[in-house]
Design an enzyme around this catalytic site. Sequence first.
Site, PDB file in Angstrom:
ATOM      1  N   CYS A 252       0.907  -1.160   0.000  1.00 54.50           N
ATOM      2  CA  CYS A 252       0.000   0.000   0.000  1.00 54.50           C
ATOM      3  C   CYS A 252       0.941   1.203   0.000  1.00 54.50           C
ATOM      4  O   CYS A 252       1.154   1.830   1.024  1.00 54.50           O
ATOM      5  CB  CYS A 252      -0.876  -0.001   1.237  1.00 54.50           C
ATOM      6  SG  CYS A 252      -1.853  -1.502   1.405  1.00 54.50           S
ATOM      7  N   ALA A 254       1.430   4.240  -1.892  1.00 54.31           N
ATOM      8  CA  ALA A 254       1.312   5.661  -2.256  1.00 54.31           C
ATOM      9  C   ALA A 254       1.150   6.553  -1.021  1.00 54.31           C
ATOM     10  O   ALA A 254       0.459   6.167  -0.090  1.00 54.31           O
ATOM     11  CB  ALA A 254       0.120   5.832  -3.186  1.00 54.31           C
ATOM     12  N   GLY A 256       4.434   6.933  -1.385  1.00 54.24           N
ATOM     13  CA  GLY A 256       5.767   6.381  -1.617  1.00 54.24           C
ATOM     14  C   GLY A 256       6.841   6.778  -0.625  1.00 54.24           C
ATOM     15  O   GLY A 256       8.017   6.463  -0.830  1.00 54.24           O
ATOM     16  N   GLY A 257       6.462   7.439   0.450  1.00 51.98           N
ATOM     17  CA  GLY A 257       7.461   7.880   1.441  1.00 51.98           C
ATOM     18  C   GLY A 257       8.283   6.713   1.984  1.00 51.98           C
ATOM     19  O   GLY A 257       9.505   6.803   2.122  1.00 51.98           O
ATOM     20  N   LYS A 258       7.576   5.617   2.272  1.00 47.18           N
ATOM     21  CA  LYS A 258       8.292   4.476   2.871  1.00 47.18           C
ATOM     22  C   LYS A 258       9.005   3.669   1.793  1.00 47.18           C
ATOM     23  O   LYS A 258      10.082   3.124   2.043  1.00 47.18           O
ATOM     24  CB  LYS A 258       7.317   3.623   3.686  1.00 47.18           C
ATOM     25  CG  LYS A 258       6.659   4.434   4.803  1.00 47.18           C
ATOM     26  CD  LYS A 258       5.771   3.622   5.673  1.00 47.18           C
ATOM     27  CE  LYS A 258       5.054   4.502   6.677  1.00 47.18           C
ATOM     28  NZ  LYS A 258       3.948   5.308   6.085  1.00 47.18           N
ATOM     29  N   ASP A 276      -0.268   0.008  -5.282  1.00 51.28           N
ATOM     30  CA  ASP A 276      -1.318   0.779  -4.609  1.00 51.28           C
ATOM     31  C   ASP A 276      -2.589   0.673  -5.441  1.00 51.28           C
ATOM     32  O   ASP A 276      -2.537   0.558  -6.668  1.00 51.28           O
ATOM     33  CB  ASP A 276      -0.941   2.249  -4.405  1.00 51.28           C
ATOM     34  CG  ASP A 276      -1.740   2.901  -3.285  1.00 51.28           C
ATOM     35  OD1 ASP A 276      -1.234   2.990  -2.144  1.00 51.28           O
ATOM     36  OD2 ASP A 276      -2.900   3.303  -3.542  1.00 51.28           O
ATOM     37  N   ASP A 302      -4.706  -4.182  -6.378  1.00 52.11           N
ATOM     38  CA  ASP A 302      -5.379  -4.324  -5.092  1.00 52.11           C
ATOM     39  C   ASP A 302      -4.589  -5.319  -4.241  1.00 52.11           C
ATOM     40  O   ASP A 302      -4.437  -6.485  -4.627  1.00 52.11           O
ATOM     41  CB  ASP A 302      -6.808  -4.836  -5.362  1.00 52.11           C
ATOM     42  CG  ASP A 302      -7.624  -4.990  -4.096  1.00 52.11           C
ATOM     43  OD1 ASP A 302      -7.031  -5.063  -2.998  1.00 52.11           O
ATOM     44  OD2 ASP A 302      -8.857  -5.046  -4.202  1.00 52.11           O
ATOM     45  N   ASP A 321       1.467  -1.174   4.836  1.00 58.68           N
ATOM     46  CA  ASP A 321       1.105   0.085   5.497  1.00 58.68           C
ATOM     47  C   ASP A 321      -0.374   0.308   5.190  1.00 58.68           C
ATOM     48  O   ASP A 321      -0.731   1.043   4.275  1.00 58.68           O
ATOM     49  CB  ASP A 321       1.980   1.208   4.917  1.00 58.68           C
ATOM     50  CG  ASP A 321       1.829   2.501   5.674  1.00 58.68           C
ATOM     51  OD1 ASP A 321       1.238   2.497   6.767  1.00 58.68           O
ATOM     52  OD2 ASP A 321       2.296   3.543   5.167  1.00 58.68           O
ATOM     53  N   CYS A 374      -1.462   4.202  10.667  1.00 60.70           N
ATOM     54  CA  CYS A 374      -1.359   5.464  11.404  1.00 60.70           C
ATOM     55  C   CYS A 374      -2.635   5.634  12.227  1.00 60.70           C
ATOM     56  O   CYS A 374      -3.216   6.707  12.279  1.00 60.70           O
ATOM     57  CB  CYS A 374      -1.078   6.650  10.488  1.00 60.70           C
ATOM     58  SG  CYS A 374      -2.271   6.860   9.175  1.00 60.70           S
TER      59      CYS A 374
END
Length: 436
Positions: A252, A254, A256-258, A276, A302, A321, A374
């Site tokens: 998951c 987007a 894309g930080g991780k 994503d 998916d 995530d 989060c």
Amino acid sequence: MNVRALAAKILNQVVEQGQSLSNVLPPVQQDLSPKDKALLQVLCYGVLRTLPRLDFFCRSLMDKALKGKQRDLHFLILVGFYQLLYTRIPSHAAVGETVNGAKELKKQALKGMVNGVLRNFLREQESLVEKANKQPALVYCHPSWLVKRLQAAYGDELAAQIMHNNNQQAPMWLRVNALHHTRDQYQVLLNDAGLLSFSSEFNDNALRLEKPTDVYKLPGFTEGWVSVQDGAAQLAAHYLDAQAGDLVLDACSAPGGKTVHVLELQKNIKQMVAVDADAKRLLRVQENLDRLKLKASVIHGDASQPGSWWHGELFDRILCDAPCSATGVIRRHPDIRWLRRESDIAGLVSLQKNILHALWDKLKPGGILLYATCSILPDENDLQIQDFLESRQDASLIPLIVQDNLQNNIQNKGRQILPNEDAMDGFYYAKLQKSL
Ligand SMILES: C[S@@+](CC[C@H](N)C(=O)[O-])C[C@H]1O[C@@H](n2cnc3c(N)ncnc32)[C@H](O)[C@@H]1O
């Protein structure tokens, strides 16, 4: 352009039409001077943080609520109250500018009414604030379903602290690109640019700025030396701990930080597959990869249905995530508490469960899956993981880092970071290993 009127329009779109602040605000800010841009942000964030309180003042001072086409004036009045209560803008300027906003909203005829309500508020402010302070819902400024869930999970005292923290301004965290600089080297560059920052002893690449700044003022931002990412989100790549030669899935991914952080920490992985379900958000993954000059196979798919995108090789590491309630990042996105409904939670828990099980089947024996959200709601976190462990005999919870305290293991739980803990966002991590 009248900034108060712009704020009223944006707030109307968020609160009444359910649009997200992060979609509606930036396009409007684009055309503004830096000063107006900052003021618009303060007004929108501030009103969303204190919404039920400001609504209460409005109800107390007006006979009839403004509805339908006049609803934007309701938000204009809230913007007025917010300035009078929480900013240093002199009251005559706050009232004058807000009243002028009515003209911009094409409600010139109602200027007098806005003026009257704001002036009455100035007169009755003290007693109204006192009344509001006696009602917990107007002190916490969270929807009652969320208050109840937080109190059930954490007890009244800690829940109150969490809600208080949710109403604070979030700091700006940076992630130093390990491929270019050590954190200490980059901190010197920041200092030279006049930007004071703090390092965290738990987080090797993280720096927290004393004051938020425009990203283009950060040394080497366009060259990919640094990215903006909260300290809690930065723990993911450290916990995942990808090794040279690993085939890694960010399921998951987007924006894309991780994904990019994993690549910054381990440039010799075999391949990074970034999936994503949201094609538009996926464009941001590619943008991030391009800015940092990194490579991944970016796939629209998916995560709960890998059959449609999986290329047949099991993964060594999987980062999940998961989509979640985002209740850990309310201080950064004050609209979340009003946009999210209690009825969303069960659907999210079930989606997370489907994703987890589907991904587990694509993990190599001995491989590692890092589950992250989060969220600060146990249903999406510890209870989700407990349920998973009960149904999968080949899964075990392992410490997040080798040196981690054993407590995580003994209690069979992941790590729940609460909002503002070490100045970070609320986040949850659990690291699972598949038996050989
Ligand atoms: C918490 S965000 C991911 C943040 C990202 N990992 C990062 O660090 O930048 C969750 C993501 O899950 C995606 N998503 C939701 N449902 C999904 C599904 N069924 N399969 C794959 N991705 C999904 C959303 O589009 C969203 O981008």
